[in-house]
Motif scaffolding. Structure first.
Motif, PDB file in Angstrom:
ATOM      1  N   ARG A  33       0.825  -1.210   0.000  1.00  0.00           N
ATOM      2  CA  ARG A  33       0.000   0.000   0.000  1.00  0.00           C
ATOM      3  C   ARG A  33       0.859   1.260   0.000  1.00  0.00           C
ATOM      4  O   ARG A  33       0.526   2.235  -0.669  1.00  0.00           O
ATOM      5  CB  ARG A  33      -0.948  -0.022   1.197  1.00  0.00           C
ATOM      6  CG  ARG A  33      -2.055  -1.040   1.032  1.00  0.00           C
ATOM      7  CD  ARG A  33      -2.978  -1.085   2.210  1.00  0.00           C
ATOM      8  NE  ARG A  33      -4.092  -1.994   1.954  1.00  0.00           N
ATOM      9  CZ  ARG A  33      -4.990  -2.318   2.846  1.00  0.00           C
ATOM     10  NH1 ARG A  33      -4.939  -1.811   4.069  1.00  0.00           N
ATOM     11  NH2 ARG A  33      -5.970  -3.158   2.533  1.00  0.00           N
ATOM     12  N   LYS A  34       1.960   1.226   0.739  1.00  0.00           N
ATOM     13  CA  LYS A  34       2.864   2.387   0.772  1.00  0.00           C
ATOM     14  C   LYS A  34       3.602   2.555  -0.558  1.00  0.00           C
ATOM     15  O   LYS A  34       3.821   3.675  -1.022  1.00  0.00           O
ATOM     16  CB  LYS A  34       3.877   2.218   1.906  1.00  0.00           C
ATOM     17  CG  LYS A  34       4.796   3.391   2.073  1.00  0.00           C
ATOM     18  CD  LYS A  34       5.760   3.188   3.227  1.00  0.00           C
ATOM     19  CE  LYS A  34       6.721   4.364   3.309  1.00  0.00           C
ATOM     20  NZ  LYS A  34       7.743   4.150   4.323  1.00  0.00           N
ATOM     21  N   SER A  35       3.969   1.449  -1.192  1.00  0.00           N
ATOM     22  CA  SER A  35       4.729   1.509  -2.443  1.00  0.00           C
ATOM     23  C   SER A  35       3.883   1.895  -3.643  1.00  0.00           C
ATOM     24  O   SER A  35       4.404   2.428  -4.619  1.00  0.00           O
ATOM     25  CB  SER A  35       5.382   0.150  -2.717  1.00  0.00           C
ATOM     26  OG  SER A  35       6.311  -0.167  -1.716  1.00  0.00           O
ATOM     27  N   PHE A  36       2.582   1.616  -3.577  1.00  0.00           N
ATOM     28  CA  PHE A  36       1.703   1.873  -4.725  1.00  0.00           C
ATOM     29  C   PHE A  36       0.458   2.664  -4.313  1.00  0.00           C
ATOM     30  O   PHE A  36      -0.671   2.220  -4.536  1.00  0.00           O
ATOM     31  CB  PHE A  36       1.297   0.543  -5.374  1.00  0.00           C
ATOM     32  CG  PHE A  36       2.467  -0.292  -5.817  1.00  0.00           C
ATOM     33  CD1 PHE A  36       3.178   0.024  -6.964  1.00  0.00           C
ATOM     34  CD2 PHE A  36       2.875  -1.396  -5.068  1.00  0.00           C
ATOM     35  CE1 PHE A  36       4.260  -0.735  -7.362  1.00  0.00           C
ATOM     36  CE2 PHE A  36       3.958  -2.164  -5.462  1.00  0.00           C
ATOM     37  CZ  PHE A  36       4.654  -1.828  -6.612  1.00  0.00           C
ATOM     38  N   PRO A  37       0.654   3.866  -3.749  1.00  0.00           N
ATOM     39  CA  PRO A  37      -0.515   4.636  -3.280  1.00  0.00           C
ATOM     40  C   PRO A  37      -1.419   5.099  -4.421  1.00  0.00           C
ATOM     41  O   PRO A  37      -2.593   5.386  -4.201  1.00  0.00           O
ATOM     42  CB  PRO A  37       0.115   5.826  -2.557  1.00  0.00           C
ATOM     43  CG  PRO A  37       1.449   5.989  -3.207  1.00  0.00           C
ATOM     44  CD  PRO A  37       1.896   4.587  -3.560  1.00  0.00           C
ATOM     45  N   GLU A  38      -0.867   5.160  -5.617  1.00  0.00           N
ATOM     46  CA  GLU A  38      -1.662   5.624  -6.765  1.00  0.00           C
ATOM     47  C   GLU A  38      -2.658   4.576  -7.261  1.00  0.00           C
ATOM     48  O   GLU A  38      -3.526   4.872  -8.077  1.00  0.00           O
ATOM     49  CB  GLU A  38      -0.738   6.040  -7.923  1.00  0.00           C
ATOM     50  CG  GLU A  38       0.024   4.904  -8.587  1.00  0.00           C
ATOM     51  CD  GLU A  38       1.273   4.423  -7.836  1.00  0.00           C
ATOM     52  OE1 GLU A  38       1.927   3.509  -8.358  1.00  0.00           O
ATOM     53  OE2 GLU A  38       1.586   4.939  -6.755  1.00  0.00           O
ATOM     54  N   LEU A  39      -2.551   3.362  -6.768  1.00  0.00           N
ATOM     55  CA  LEU A  39      -3.469   2.292  -7.168  1.00  0.00           C
ATOM     56  C   LEU A  39      -4.559   2.137  -6.117  1.00  0.00           C
ATOM     57  O   LEU A  39      -4.328   1.588  -5.044  1.00  0.00           O
ATOM     58  CB  LEU A  39      -2.718   0.972  -7.341  1.00  0.00           C
ATOM     59  CG  LEU A  39      -1.655   0.936  -8.427  1.00  0.00           C
ATOM     60  CD1 LEU A  39      -0.908  -0.392  -8.402  1.00  0.00           C
ATOM     61  CD2 LEU A  39      -2.273   1.165  -9.797  1.00  0.00           C
ATOM     62  N   PRO A  40      -5.758   2.623  -6.415  1.00  0.00           N
ATOM     63  CA  PRO A  40      -6.829   2.520  -5.429  1.00  0.00           C
ATOM     64  C   PRO A  40      -7.218   1.048  -5.218  1.00  0.00           C
ATOM     65  O   PRO A  40      -7.270   0.259  -6.150  1.00  0.00           O
ATOM     66  CB  PRO A  40      -7.987   3.314  -6.048  1.00  0.00           C
ATOM     67  CG  PRO A  40      -7.694   3.338  -7.509  1.00  0.00           C
ATOM     68  CD  PRO A  40      -6.195   3.247  -7.654  1.00  0.00           C
TER      69      PRO A  40
END
Length: 152
Positions: free
Chosen positions: A43-50
């Motif tokens: 979640r921290k590495s890919f915040p742009e992916l809802p």
């Protein structure tokens, strides 16, 4: 009369016990690793992916199926490897390592190659999953031998 005809499954009791102990161990290890390390890191590495790394009943059920397949593959492979190459701790751990490479090595390599995992995620996921399967292999060895320590 065959084992199946007599009502027996033909599965050795120690294999059933190893499967049961690994069922508990691998489920606990998988849930701990995912909720404590992997899910927050993803979640921290890919915040742009809802909706990345969601958790609901359907997804939790799929992870349960993943765990079941992992438990059967690990316990079964280690058991067969021990039968083929000898019931030693070294062979057991070798088998656990081979299962780890075949399952987690390929999984995380593919996710990394697809940019769905970062090096920091791999630095946690790979060693912890390797330890998980080495312990699972040791469990099979321990259940089969009934010994705590075995000189080789």
């Amino acid at each position: 009369m065959s084992a199946l005809a007599s009502g027996s499954s033909g599965i050795p009791p120690t294999l059933k016990k190893a499967f049961l102990v690994n069922f508990i161990w691998i489920n606990l290890s998988e849930v701990f690793r995912y909720f404590v390390f992997i899910m927050p890191m993803i979640r921290k590495s890919f915040p742009e992916l809802p909706g990345i790394a969601p958790m609901n009943l359907g997804i939790f059920s799929l992870w349960g199926l993943w765990d079941l397949i992992l438990i059967i593959a690990t316990t079964g492979f280690v058991w067969l490897y021990q039968n083929q190459f000898g019931l030693t701790l070294k062979n057991s751990l070798s088998a656990g390592f081979l299962v780890w490479v075949a399952i987690f090595g390929i999984l995380w390599l593919a996710l990394f190659n697809l940019n769905l995992a970062t090096a920091s995620i791999l630095s946690i996921a790979l060693p912890l999953s390797c330890l998980e399967l080495l312990i699972a292999a040791w469990i099979v060895f321990r259940v089969r031998t009934g010994r705590r320590q075995v000189p080789e």
